[in-house]
Motif scaffolding. Structure first.
Motif, PDB file in Angstrom:
ATOM      1  N   UNK A 182      -6.754   4.860  -4.999  1.00  0.00           N
ATOM      2  CA  UNK A 182      -7.223   3.418  -5.356  1.00  0.00           C
ATOM      3  C   UNK A 182      -8.680   3.305  -4.805  1.00  0.00           C
ATOM      4  N   UNK A 183      -9.056   4.048  -4.039  1.00  0.00           N
ATOM      5  CA  UNK A 183     -10.555   3.887  -3.314  1.00  0.00           C
ATOM      6  C   UNK A 183     -10.457   2.379  -2.874  1.00  0.00           C
ATOM      7  N   UNK A 184     -11.584   1.633  -3.265  1.00  0.00           N
ATOM      8  CA  UNK A 184     -12.018   0.257  -2.916  1.00  0.00           C
ATOM      9  C   UNK A 184     -10.711  -0.724  -3.753  1.00  0.00           C
ATOM     10  N   UNK A 185     -10.200  -0.008  -4.551  1.00  0.00           N
ATOM     11  CA  UNK A 185      -9.105  -0.911  -5.151  1.00  0.00           C
ATOM     12  C   UNK A 185      -9.515  -1.950  -6.053  1.00  0.00           C
ATOM     13  N   UNK A 199       2.003  -6.603  -9.548  1.00  0.00           N
ATOM     14  CA  UNK A 199       2.098  -6.291  -8.057  1.00  0.00           C
ATOM     15  C   UNK A 199       1.521  -4.828  -8.173  1.00  0.00           C
ATOM     16  N   UNK A 200       0.785  -4.601  -7.243  1.00  0.00           N
ATOM     17  CA  UNK A 200      -0.093  -3.199  -7.364  1.00  0.00           C
ATOM     18  C   UNK A 200       0.489  -2.756  -6.008  1.00  0.00           C
ATOM     19  N   UNK A 201       0.697  -1.385  -6.180  1.00  0.00           N
ATOM     20  CA  UNK A 201       1.017  -0.459  -4.998  1.00  0.00           C
ATOM     21  C   UNK A 201      -0.243   0.406  -4.894  1.00  0.00           C
ATOM     22  N   UNK A 202      -1.381   0.632  -4.054  1.00  0.00           N
ATOM     23  CA  UNK A 202      -2.403   1.308  -3.792  1.00  0.00           C
ATOM     24  C   UNK A 202      -2.430   2.206  -2.841  1.00  0.00           C
ATOM     25  N   UNK A 203      -2.469   3.508  -3.336  1.00  0.00           N
ATOM     26  CA  UNK A 203      -2.183   4.627  -2.527  1.00  0.00           C
ATOM     27  C   UNK A 203      -3.201   5.339  -2.264  1.00  0.00           C
ATOM     28  N   UNK A 211      -9.269  -0.032   4.565  1.00  0.00           N
ATOM     29  CA  UNK A 211      -9.756  -1.294   5.256  1.00  0.00           C
ATOM     30  C   UNK A 211     -10.914  -2.171   4.553  1.00  0.00           C
ATOM     31  N   UNK A 212     -11.872  -1.441   3.749  1.00  0.00           N
ATOM     32  CA  UNK A 212     -12.767  -2.169   2.998  1.00  0.00           C
ATOM     33  C   UNK A 212     -12.249  -2.926   1.841  1.00  0.00           C
ATOM     34  N   UNK A 326      -0.775  -1.680   0.098  1.00  0.00           N
ATOM     35  CA  UNK A 326      -1.368  -0.637   0.428  1.00  0.00           C
ATOM     36  C   UNK A 326      -0.819   0.599   1.366  1.00  0.00           C
ATOM     37  N   UNK A 327      -0.699   1.781   1.175  1.00  0.00           N
ATOM     38  CA  UNK A 327      -0.033   2.921   1.673  1.00  0.00           C
ATOM     39  C   UNK A 327      -0.921   3.956   1.729  1.00  0.00           C
ATOM     40  N   UNK A 328      -1.450   4.251   3.154  1.00  0.00           N
ATOM     41  CA  UNK A 328      -2.256   5.257   3.336  1.00  0.00           C
ATOM     42  C   UNK A 328      -1.563   6.811   3.569  1.00  0.00           C
TER      43      UNK A 328
END
Length: 364
Positions: A182-185, A199-203, A211-212, A326-328
């Motif tokens: 996702x980067x900066x999403x 509803x978004x899941x950003x990996x 964080x940004x 967000x999921x790292x």
């Protein structure tokens, strides 16, 4: 309403299933494609030794590139109609063996260009007039340049439309949309905002990108700002004259009131003597001020009233119709169920088990 062609495919493909099968077959069988698309970064051509240009590309391709200008090669890869070059050539016809006054492209290069073009999604789309377009909220476009804004605006509309098509065909709403890398999403933030509210899941594997992105979510009013606790350490001031005992005032000094010094009669008569108008006016003013009795808090009454009349600025409400998670994670395969399961199916909070001592006390 569901469209008959949900994907922007070339006219060759009759349905998406046949396209996906052919795409997977080509992407998993072409070694050159796997190396050029994902296996090698463009900077590796400049830093690797031995160089990748001579070790990765076929020899007949490199020989063809040496006989032509780079702009001619780019025109061949992107724009030129290659159907005439794909036709079988007669060995006796020498004119068919040349291209732009130089060597003819190798047949393997022509086939590679043909496969890339037929498997690429069509980029043509109908742009609605400005009167029918819904501009993105300014709070969600922070950090985007014109190119990124154009991509996010149209692709977010396409993803939202595609989810509506899936909902119509399956009679089941799409609960979440997963964004890989996702980067900066920017895309996920737009889909979670008005008018989509998805509803978004950003990996994302880089922590600084997450964080940004979370900071931009606060600016877009999609998340609350976390309150930081500030601890103030007060240092003890040193006292050179202190002996460790509290100072106690003498009772004789505090109990007995101090008598007022009597003014001599001569001085009173001097100030009250007639003929001196200026001094009489000063004495009158002094007596008037002396008769005013003010309470200890009356001097600050006006300032406190002004402060009470001031209204606090209304805090903007957080838009909770869309959601961002967000999921790292570093993606190694396409099996995402154990990674996103806690977001899609959150488990209810469990009450902690009581110890044996607590159970005994409760039984009593």
């Amino acid at each position: 309403m569901a469209t008959p062609r949900p994907l922007p495919l070339a006219e060759e493909w009759k349905d998406p299933d046949s396209y996906v099968d052919e795409l997977l077959d080509f992407a998993t069988s072409s070694i050159l494609f796997m190396n050029l698309c994902g296996g090698v970064h463009i900077l590796d051509f400049l830093t690797r030794k031995p160089d990748l240009y001579s070790t990765l590309l076929p020899p007949d391709w490199r020989e063809f590139f040496e006989h032509h200008d780079v702009h001619e090669v780019l025109h061949l890869l992107l724009h030129e109609n290659i159907e005439a070059l794909r036709a079988p050539q007669d060995d006796e016809n020498d004119d068919g063996q040349t291209w732009n006054g130089g060597a003819r492209p190798p047949q393997s290069l022509i086939d590679y260009i043909h496969n890339i073009r037929r498997l690429s999604l069509r980029r043509e789309f109908d742009v609605p007039p400005p009167s029918m377009r819904t501009a993105l909220p300014y709070k969600t476009t922070v950090g985007m340049n014109k190119k990124k804004l154009h991509e996010v605006e149209f692709f977010s509309r396409h993803v939202a439309s595609l989810s509506d098509v899936v909902n119509e065909r399956r009679n089941e709403p799409v609960s979440h949309i997963v964004d890989f890398g996702s980067g900066q999403n920017y895309l996920g933030r737009t889909l979670a905002s008005s008018p989509y509210h998805k509803h978004i899941i950003a990996i994302e594997r880089h922590h600084h990108n997450i964080s940004g992105a979370q900071g931009m979510d606060i600016h877009a009013m999609l998340a609350e700002k976390k309150q930081k606790k500030v601890y103030v350490h007060k240092r003890k001031t040193s006292c050179n004259d202190c002996d460790g005992k509290p100072d106690v005032a003498d009772s004789s000094e505090t109990s007995a009131p101090q008598p007022r010094p009597e003014m001599p009669q001569s001085s009173i008569n001097t100030h009250s003597a007639p003929g001196n108008g200026t001094e009489d006016q000063e004495i009158t003013t002094f007596k008037m001020l002396g008769q005013i009795d003010l309470g200890p808090n009356e001097l600050r009454a006006s300032s406190s009233k002004k402060q009470s009349q001031r209204q606090k600025p209304e805090e903007a409400e957080i838009d909770t119709r869309g959601k961002l998670s967000y999921i790292e994670h570093d993606i190694s395969d396409g099996y995402l169920e154990p990674i996103i399961n806690h977001v899609v199916n959150p488990s209810p909070w469990r009450t902690p088990m009581k110890s044996k001592t607590q159970m005994k006390l409760q039984s009593r």
